[in-house]
Design an enzyme around this catalytic site. Structure first.
Site, PDB file in Angstrom:
ATOM      1  N   CYS A  66       0.753  -1.222  -0.020  1.00 46.69           N
ATOM      2  CA  CYS A  66       0.186   0.069  -0.138  1.00 46.69           C
ATOM      3  C   CYS A  66       0.842   1.376  -0.019  1.00 46.69           C
ATOM      4  O   CYS A  66       1.857   1.185   0.616  1.00 46.69           O
ATOM      5  CB  CYS A  66      -1.089   0.205   0.914  1.00 46.69           C
ATOM      6  SG  CYS A  66      -2.090  -1.478   1.410  1.00 46.69           S
ATOM      7  N   ARG A 103       4.105  -0.461  -4.909  1.00 44.63           N
ATOM      8  CA  ARG A 103       3.985  -0.831  -3.427  1.00 44.63           C
ATOM      9  C   ARG A 103       2.417  -1.588  -3.360  1.00 44.63           C
ATOM     10  O   ARG A 103       2.328  -2.178  -2.386  1.00 44.63           O
ATOM     11  CB  ARG A 103       3.863   0.167  -2.274  1.00 44.63           C
ATOM     12  CG  ARG A 103       5.090   1.281  -2.186  1.00 44.63           C
ATOM     13  CD  ARG A 103       4.895   2.501  -1.163  1.00 44.63           C
ATOM     14  NE  ARG A 103       4.479   1.842  -0.098  1.00 44.63           N
ATOM     15  CZ  ARG A 103       5.569   1.670   0.750  1.00 44.63           C
ATOM     16  NH1 ARG A 103       6.677   1.771   0.403  1.00 44.63           N
ATOM     17  NH2 ARG A 103       5.209   1.241   2.019  1.00 44.63           N
ATOM     18  N   TRP A 117      -2.539  -3.002  -1.513  1.00 39.17           N
ATOM     19  CA  TRP A 117      -2.173  -4.228  -1.952  1.00 39.17           C
ATOM     20  C   TRP A 117      -2.758  -4.982  -0.760  1.00 39.17           C
ATOM     21  O   TRP A 117      -2.547  -4.829   0.443  1.00 39.17           O
ATOM     22  CB  TRP A 117      -0.583  -4.339  -1.614  1.00 39.17           C
ATOM     23  CG  TRP A 117      -0.077  -5.868  -1.716  1.00 39.17           C
ATOM     24  CD1 TRP A 117       0.152  -6.260  -2.969  1.00 39.17           C
ATOM     25  CD2 TRP A 117       0.307  -6.886  -0.966  1.00 39.17           C
ATOM     26  NE1 TRP A 117       0.593  -7.774  -2.796  1.00 39.17           N
ATOM     27  CE2 TRP A 117       0.756  -8.026  -1.646  1.00 39.17           C
ATOM     28  CE3 TRP A 117       0.264  -6.656   0.651  1.00 39.17           C
ATOM     29  CZ2 TRP A 117       1.407  -9.192  -0.632  1.00 39.17           C
ATOM     30  CZ3 TRP A 117       0.869  -7.816   1.372  1.00 39.17           C
ATOM     31  CH2 TRP A 117       1.212  -9.148   0.531  1.00 39.17           C
ATOM     32  N   GLU A 120       8.887 -15.150 -10.160  1.00 37.71           N
ATOM     33  CA  GLU A 120       8.057 -13.814  -9.894  1.00 37.71           C
ATOM     34  C   GLU A 120       7.293 -13.017 -10.831  1.00 37.71           C
ATOM     35  O   GLU A 120       6.463 -12.619 -10.840  1.00 37.71           O
ATOM     36  CB  GLU A 120       8.646 -13.010  -8.687  1.00 37.71           C
ATOM     37  CG  GLU A 120      10.005 -12.221  -9.197  1.00 37.71           C
ATOM     38  CD  GLU A 120      10.638 -11.420  -7.998  1.00 37.71           C
ATOM     39  OE1 GLU A 120       9.885 -11.065  -7.218  1.00 37.71           O
ATOM     40  OE2 GLU A 120      11.798 -11.253  -8.115  1.00 37.71           O
TER      41      GLU A 120
HETATM   42  C1  F6R Z   1      12.574 -10.071  -5.277  1.00 36.03           C
HETATM   43  C2  F6R Z   1      12.455  -9.129  -4.466  1.00 36.03           C
HETATM   44  C3  F6R Z   1      11.952  -9.352  -3.228  1.00 36.03           C
HETATM   45  C4  F6R Z   1      12.966  -8.342  -2.151  1.00 36.03           C
HETATM   46  C5  F6R Z   1      12.696  -8.532  -0.689  1.00 36.03           C
HETATM   47  C6  F6R Z   1      13.147  -7.816   0.370  1.00 36.03           C
HETATM   48  O1  F6R Z   1      12.701  -9.477  -6.764  1.00 36.03           O
HETATM   49  O2  F6R Z   1      12.366  -7.878  -4.950  1.00 36.03           O
HETATM   50  O3  F6R Z   1      12.301 -10.547  -2.895  1.00 36.03           O
HETATM   51  O4  F6R Z   1      14.065  -8.522  -2.178  1.00 36.03           O
HETATM   52  O5  F6R Z   1      11.089  -8.199  -0.547  1.00 36.03           O
HETATM   53  O6  F6R Z   1      13.291  -6.767   0.039  1.00 36.03           O
HETATM   54  P1  F6R Z   1      14.209  -5.383   0.546  1.00 36.03           P
HETATM   55  O7  F6R Z   1      15.456  -5.632  -0.178  1.00 36.03           O
HETATM   56  O8  F6R Z   1      13.639  -4.034   0.287  1.00 36.03           O
HETATM   57  O9  F6R Z   1      14.446  -5.661   2.117  1.00 36.03           O
END
Ligand code: F6R
Length: 609
Positions: free
Chosen positions: A2, A27, A74, A489
């Site tokens: 969100c 987001r 979301w 993904e």
């Molecule tokens: C995959 C992806 C997620 C993030 C995970 C951690 O492409 O983007 O797996 O890596 O949600 O997010 P951060 O790095 O922002 O803590």
């Protein structure tokens, strides 16, 4: 998870809000809404689907106002629908947007129902707007209504509220979910991420946990939870908002893959001039803390966790320092032993990932020698709550699938290994040779990205498949994991990664001609072992897709497809071999027609548990 935007101005703010929402769409993107205050009172427009649907509806409804709030969702509580979309209202004149989760919403809902409130949505958020309404009736002003409401909430939230009887301001609070204040000229704003507001300002206040804020066109007042005024430092961002535009590219993800040479260049610039200088990039206290480090604990999620896994190989092989890596959602809920002299390292693109942040916060009861955040967002919670920071200078990453954040994290982590290794007897000569490899990175990443056309050709073979195996050995196993994560993904193809030596212990049973097998095969000491594992695949009729350099001496043939990579020095090979895997997923997703930048069910910044 969100995104929120709010604005107060002497002009119509609907465009500011909708533009801000578009920039926050990473987001969440299952529904969106806006509420504006104008001379007729409060006007709300909501739509299921993306912000574009809201934009059209708001235009058709002629939605205008000098004060407004907006939200892109979301779904957590309640399916994506117009009824569940924010802003939620209580009565006719009060509207609220929320990012986060209210854990005690069920009991609050029962109390409110007994008090006569009727609920129109399945969300946890609707309780909050009714609570504000209840408090407003008692206290008469919006700010103290919000202040007393938050005392009754458990969970994580950023909230923004407007009321038609106080049209010249909005009030907001941050507790567990991000919220920044944007400072304009005769207008001010709030948003979940400063990116949302870059078209209108580059001056920001980052709120602390528990801060409340009263935002007016010509004044911003921040208070603590008791209503005592507090001052928060102003941050100015140099990046122009073009950084967050797609430009000539078809998708943000594609742009971000191709930006990697420049992102790495920025990340390394001025930081790797000499072996002695490397620790300086980690902050003023780094030298004193690094001197005491005997082991390292890395905690992260998703792609950032994979970066940590690569770093573990480097840490033990180059620096000789024991290193543990764990996903944050597990680490935070398990008892663990902290060896003396352990440095706690978090890795995160956003710096707001709820599980990683919670794991960091738990460390305050343990004896770590220090906490280091490897992070892409200055001013984020992880950065503010760690003694040491390495800022990856990847620039805004908008595509939900992480790309340039990963490779810049790896560059930073390799520097960490060198800085710590120097204290454990890694010679300056050896460090200088690794620094030389790092200096070659932008050029090598450029060469890897130039394989785009052959990779696009290769990707056709995956379009009709339902499963894919990714194999790697040693430090390339986490690279294979990252390749598998990217593919699943954005293309929705089931993909798994295995250390190639594990194949014969089970997964080989899956291999047939319907199961493409991708192998990361740089010319390193494990290559010969990997080749034997690949024979096992071929013998079962599996189609092999190899990413290897010329020296690996693997030749294409029936069932063996080879993508020839540039020759890459061994230490930095994991960073370079990531690029073709990103491109492969990207092209498969494009051919399958998925929403590459905003894949289903995901959101970029996971600020809920
Ligand atoms: C995959 C992806 C997620 C993030 C995970 C951690 O492409 O983007 O797996 O890596 O949600 O997010 P951060 O790095 O922002 O803590």
């Amino acid at each position: 998870m969100c995104g929120i935007v709010g604005a107060v101005a002497h002009r119509n703010v609907s465009n500011i809000l909708i533009t801000g929402l578009k920039r926050l769409e990473y987001r969440g993107y299952d529904s969106a809404g806006v509420a504006l205050l104008n001379k007729d009172g409060l006007q709300r427009v909501r739509r299921q689907g993306k912000v574009a649907a809201l934009e059209q509806a708001a235009r058709e409804a002629g939605a205008t106002g000098f004060t407004g709030i907006a939200h892109t969702r979301w779904a957590t509580h309640g399916r994506p629908s117009e009824e569940n979309a924010h802003p939620h209202m209580s009565g006719n004149g009060l509207a609220l947007v929320h990012n986060g989760i209210i854990e005690n919403f069920q009991e609050l809902k029962e109390e409110l129902e007994q008090d006569g409130y009727r609920f129109e949505s399945e969300t946890d958020t609707e309780v909050v707007v009714h609570l504000v309404h209840q408090e407003l009736e008692k206290r008469g002003d919006l700010f103290s209504a919000l202040q007393h409401t938050v005392k009754r909430l458990h969970g994580a939230y950023a909230l923004a509220v407007i009321h038609e009887s106080e049209p010249d301001h909005l009030v907001a609070v941050r507790s567990g979910s991000p919220l920044v204040v944007g400072l304009g000229i005769d207008e001010n704003y709030v948003a979940s991420d400063h990116l949302a507001l870059l078209p209108v300002t580059n001056r920001f206040l980052f709120l602390d946990e528990g801060d409340l804020v009263d935002v007016r066109a010509d004044q911003v007042t921040v208070t603590d939870v008791n209503g005592e005024p507090v001052s928060r430092k102003e941050h100015q961002f140099d990046s122009t908002h073009e950084d967050a535009e797609k430009g000539e590219y078809r998708h943000y993800m594609q742009k971000e893959i191709f930006e990697q040479p420049a992102a790495i260049q920025r990340t390394l610039e001025g930081r790797i001039d000499s072996p002695q200088a490397v620790s300086e990039a980690f902050g003023e206290q780094a030298a004193a803390i690094f001197d005491r480090v005997k082991s390292v604990q890395i905690v992260a999620c998703g792609t950032s966790y994979h970066a940590g896994m690569v770093a573990r190989y480097w840490m033990e092989a180059l620096a000789g320092i024991p290193c543990q890596v764990e996903v944050a959602s597990e680490f935070r809920y398990r008892q663990h032993v902290v060896p003396e002299g352990t440095l706690f390292v978090t890795i995160s693109q956003s710096g707001e990932t709820a599980d990683t942040l919670a794991a960091l916060r738990d460390t305050h009861t343990s004896e770590y020698v220090g906490r280091l955040a490897v992070c892409n967002v200055d001013g984020s919670s992880l950065v503010r709550e760690s003694e040491l920071t390495f800022l990856t200078k990847a620039g805004p990453e908008i595509g939900v699938a992480s790309t340039k954040a990963f490779t810049t994290q790896l560059a930073g982590l390799l520097m960490l290994v060198l800085a710590l290794g120097r204290r454990k007897g890694l010679t300056d000569e050896r460090i200088e040779s690794v620094l030389d490899e790092l200096r070659q990175l932008p050029n090598l990443l450029e060469q890897a990205a130039s394989l785009d056309t052959p990779i696009r050709e290769l990707s056709r073979a995956f379009v009709e498949k339902n499963h894919t195996l990714f194999l790697g050995r040693g430090v390339h196993f986490p690279v294979a994991m990252e390749g598998a994560l990217k593919l699943k993904e954005i293309s929705y193809i089931h993909a798994e990664a295995y250390p190639a030596g594990e194949l014969k212990h089970g997964p080989l049973a899956l291999v047939d001609k319907e199961m493409p097998v991708v192998a990361v095969a740089p010319n390193d000491e494990l290559l010969e072992k990997l080749k034997s594992n690949l024979q096992e695949v071929r013998a079962r009729g599996g189609e092999l897709y190899l990413f290897a350099d010329k020296k690996a001496k693997v030749t294409a043939g029936e069932g063996i497809h080879v993508l020839t990579m540039p020759a890459v020095p061994e230490i930095i090979a994991p960073i370079v071999y990531t690029v073709p895997l990103q491109l492969l997923s990207y092209h498969v997703a494009v051919l399958r027609g998925t929403d590459v930048d905003q894949p289903r069910n995901l959101a970029k910044s996971v600020t809920v548990e």
